[in-house]
Design a protein around this motif. Structure first.
Motif, mmCIF file in Angstrom:
data_model
loop_
_atom_site.group_PDB
_atom_site.id
_atom_site.type_symbol
_atom_site.label_atom_id
_atom_site.label_comp_id
_atom_site.label_asym_id
_atom_site.label_seq_id
_atom_site.Cartn_x
_atom_site.Cartn_y
_atom_site.Cartn_z
ATOM 1 N N ARG A 120 0.818 -1.227 0.000
ATOM 2 C CA ARG A 120 0.000 0.000 0.000
ATOM 3 C C ARG A 120 0.843 1.263 0.000
ATOM 4 N NH1 ARG A 120 -5.131 0.698 1.342
ATOM 5 N NH2 ARG A 120 -4.644 2.473 2.680
ATOM 6 N N GLY A 121 2.105 1.145 0.316
ATOM 7 C CA GLY A 121 2.937 2.337 0.427
ATOM 8 C C GLY A 121 3.632 2.740 -0.851
ATOM 9 N N TRP A 122 3.273 2.158 -1.985
ATOM 10 C CA TRP A 122 4.002 2.403 -3.230
ATOM 11 C C TRP A 122 4.007 3.874 -3.640
ATOM 12 C CZ3 TRP A 122 1.447 4.659 -7.324
ATOM 13 C CH2 TRP A 122 0.059 4.652 -7.274
ATOM 14 N N PHE A 170 -6.751 5.476 -4.986
ATOM 15 C CA PHE A 170 -6.175 4.332 -4.270
ATOM 16 C C PHE A 170 -6.315 4.394 -2.757
ATOM 17 C CE2 PHE A 170 -3.856 4.607 -8.317
ATOM 18 C CZ PHE A 170 -4.028 3.317 -8.784
ATOM 19 N N TYR A 171 -6.668 5.543 -2.200
ATOM 20 C CA TYR A 171 -6.761 5.642 -0.743
ATOM 21 C C TYR A 171 -8.141 6.097 -0.296
ATOM 22 C CZ TYR A 171 -1.759 4.988 -0.979
ATOM 23 O OH TYR A 171 -0.503 4.461 -1.235
ATOM 24 N N MET A 360 3.909 15.894 1.149
ATOM 25 C CA MET A 360 2.964 14.995 0.489
ATOM 26 C C MET A 360 3.287 13.534 0.809
ATOM 27 S SD MET A 360 0.209 15.413 -1.336
ATOM 28 C CE MET A 360 0.246 16.834 -2.413
ATOM 29 N N SER A 361 4.562 13.200 0.949
ATOM 30 C CA SER A 361 4.934 11.817 1.283
ATOM 31 C C SER A 361 4.439 11.440 2.676
ATOM 32 C CB SER A 361 6.450 11.637 1.200
ATOM 33 O OG SER A 361 6.897 11.730 -0.132
ATOM 34 N N LEU A 362 4.613 12.350 3.655
ATOM 35 C CA LEU A 362 4.099 12.080 5.000
ATOM 36 C C LEU A 362 2.573 11.966 4.976
ATOM 37 C CD1 LEU A 362 6.277 14.444 7.235
ATOM 38 C CD2 LEU A 362 6.389 11.947 7.120
ATOM 39 N N ALA A 368 -1.797 5.500 3.965
ATOM 40 C CA ALA A 368 -1.471 4.103 3.663
ATOM 41 C C ALA A 368 -1.302 3.268 4.925
ATOM 42 C CB ALA A 368 -0.187 4.056 2.825
ATOM 43 N N PHE A 369 -0.714 3.875 5.971
ATOM 44 C CA PHE A 369 -0.401 3.127 7.191
ATOM 45 C C PHE A 369 -0.819 3.931 8.420
ATOM 46 C CE2 PHE A 369 2.942 1.962 4.061
ATOM 47 C CZ PHE A 369 2.586 0.623 3.874
ATOM 48 N N PRO A 370 -2.078 3.878 8.792
ATOM 49 C CA PRO A 370 -2.536 4.649 9.955
ATOM 50 C C PRO A 370 -2.029 4.116 11.289
ATOM 51 C CG PRO A 370 -4.320 3.304 9.046
ATOM 52 C CD PRO A 370 -3.179 3.191 8.095
ATOM 53 N N ASP A 371 -1.552 2.861 11.324
ATOM 54 C CA ASP A 371 -1.034 2.290 12.568
ATOM 55 C C ASP A 371 0.166 3.108 13.049
ATOM 56 O OD1 ASP A 371 -0.522 0.121 14.595
ATOM 57 O OD2 ASP A 371 1.327 -0.013 13.418
#
Length: 409
Positions: A120-122, A170-171, A360-362, A368-371
């Motif tokens: 998911r992090g692509w 995608f998100y 934007m990456s953060l 992608a990864f809310p954990d």
């Protein structure tokens, strides 16, 4: 380039560059606080509730909607009257941005995509942080040709457009159709207002706020409401009377700044008003509350694990290969000329700077990864990759052979 457009570009770059330097400071401050005796207060503040939402949620889904509103305004202006307004001017930045999105995604997937749950992090290393990158160029002064700043801005604008599409496609999960329908209806109201030459920005703000609430409840990320609203803001003034035309002529003779102050369109007014608040307020605040990661509990093995490594390599290796390769192929293939007063080392330094993915990456990493534990590794990868890209780009451009340049922006 017409003087009013060049003047607007100068203003844009100066604000973005100054904001980028402030963003760097906010990221450093976040890391220091997160690894200091004040860490508990820092993380506690992020999780504290203000009304129905946490402080982090208000920043990431509320204030960042204003950031995306500004992004949408910039995209619309650049494509309709700026440096992306002609087909020929779009070729080089479009190809560069395409390579700068695709190759980092491939690099990330090769490194981390095979690990369970990490595919998911692509998109995390796909975007360029224009404020951060222009801040580095500002430190270089005249060593960075004007054409390099213009190209970087154009690449980043297209980059942002692609990032918005990625977030939307995608998100987005678990759609609630009724709120989504209300949000779409609100956007259609704004389109009708535009068609009937409604110029009152407060009316757009009122309907836009309703669109934001509807999109927030729909499952689509609320920040995308900012882009949708931006695209409905009128860019052109209505047909002018003879008196208004004389005012235009008089103002234009006095200079582009006076002209913009006297006869700005609603889009220009809103962009001009928002830009300093976003550059010096929203983005540094986002950076401060999203860059902080406690490094004490992380082992060297976790820091070099596939997730942060894939992000960092995507930013540092993927961006330079994708952007430099695309520009090299376009120039050698005769599709576009090399930017004025720039050599290949300048282009290589630019390609490295585009690996600064910070804001934007953060943002995409959080989607992608809310954990929290996984998100800390995302932050490590983004910060590590962005720092290496920034230092690499700065050093390459710092020692590149200087070329004669016109007036600096």
């Amino acid at each position: 380039m017409p003087d009013p457009i060049l003047d607007a570009l100068r203003s844009f770059i100066r604000i973005e560059a100054a904001g980028g330097i402030l963003l760097m400071a906010s990221a450093v401050a976040a890391l220091l606080v997160a690894n200091s005796p004040f860490a508990d207060a820092y993380f506690g503040a992020k999780a504290s509730y203000i009304g129905p939402l946490t402080l982090s949620y208000w920043i990431n889904d509320g204030l960042m909607a204003l950031f995306f509103l500004l992004v949408g305004l910039e995209i619309k202006r650049e494509f309709l009257e700026g440096q992306l307004s002609t087909a020929s001017s779009r070729i080089l930045p479009a190809l560069a941005a395409g390579g700068g999105v695709a190759v980092p995604a491939i690099v990330y997937t090769m490194v981390a995509g095979g690990e369970p749950g990490l595919s998911r992090g692509w998109a995390i290393p796909a975007a360029t942080d224009i404020a951060f990158a222009l801040g580095i160029l500002a430190l270089l002064g005249s060593r960075a040709p004007i054409s390099l700043k213009v190209l970087l801005t154009a690449i980043a604008v297209i980059d942002d457009l692609v990032a918005v599409a990625i977030i939307a496609i995608f998100y987005t999960e678990d759609l609630a159709l009724l709120p989504l329908g209300l949000g779409v209806a609100g956007v259609l109201v704004l389109v009708v207002m535009n068609r009937f030459n409604v110029r009152n920005l407060w009316l757009y703000a009122a309907v836009g706020l309703a669109v934001w609430v509807a999109v927030l409840l729909s499952g689509v990320h609320a920040t995308l409401a900012g882009v949708a609203v931006a695209l409905t803001i009128p860019l052109k003034n209505p047909v002018r009377t003879a008196e208004a035309a004389k005012l235009d002529a008089d103002a234009e003779m006095e200079g582009p700044e006076t002209y913009e102050e006297k006869r700005p369109s609603p889009l220009h007014r809103l962009e001009h008003g928002l830009h300093p608040w976003i550059a010096f307020g929203v983005i540094p605040l986002f950076g401060f509350f999203n860059a902080g990661v406690a490094l004490g509990g992380m082992s060297p093995a976790s820091l070099a694990s596939p997730l942060p490594l894939g992000i960092a390599l995507g930013l540092v290796i993927g961006k330079q290969i994708g952007i430099f390769g695309a520009i090299f192929a376009a120039v050698k293939g005769g599709l576009a000329p090399l930017p004025e007063n720039a050599g290949w080392m300048h282009i290589y330094g630019l390609s490295l700077l585009c690996g600064i993915g910070f804001t934007m990456s953060l943002f995409i990493g959080g989607l992608a990864f809310p954990d929290p534990a996984t998100l800390d590794l995302v932050r490590v990868g983004v910060l590590g990759g962005s720092v290496v890209a920034a230092l690499g780009g700065y050093l390459v451009l710092r020692f590149s052979k200087a070329k004669p340049a016109p007036e600096a922006i």
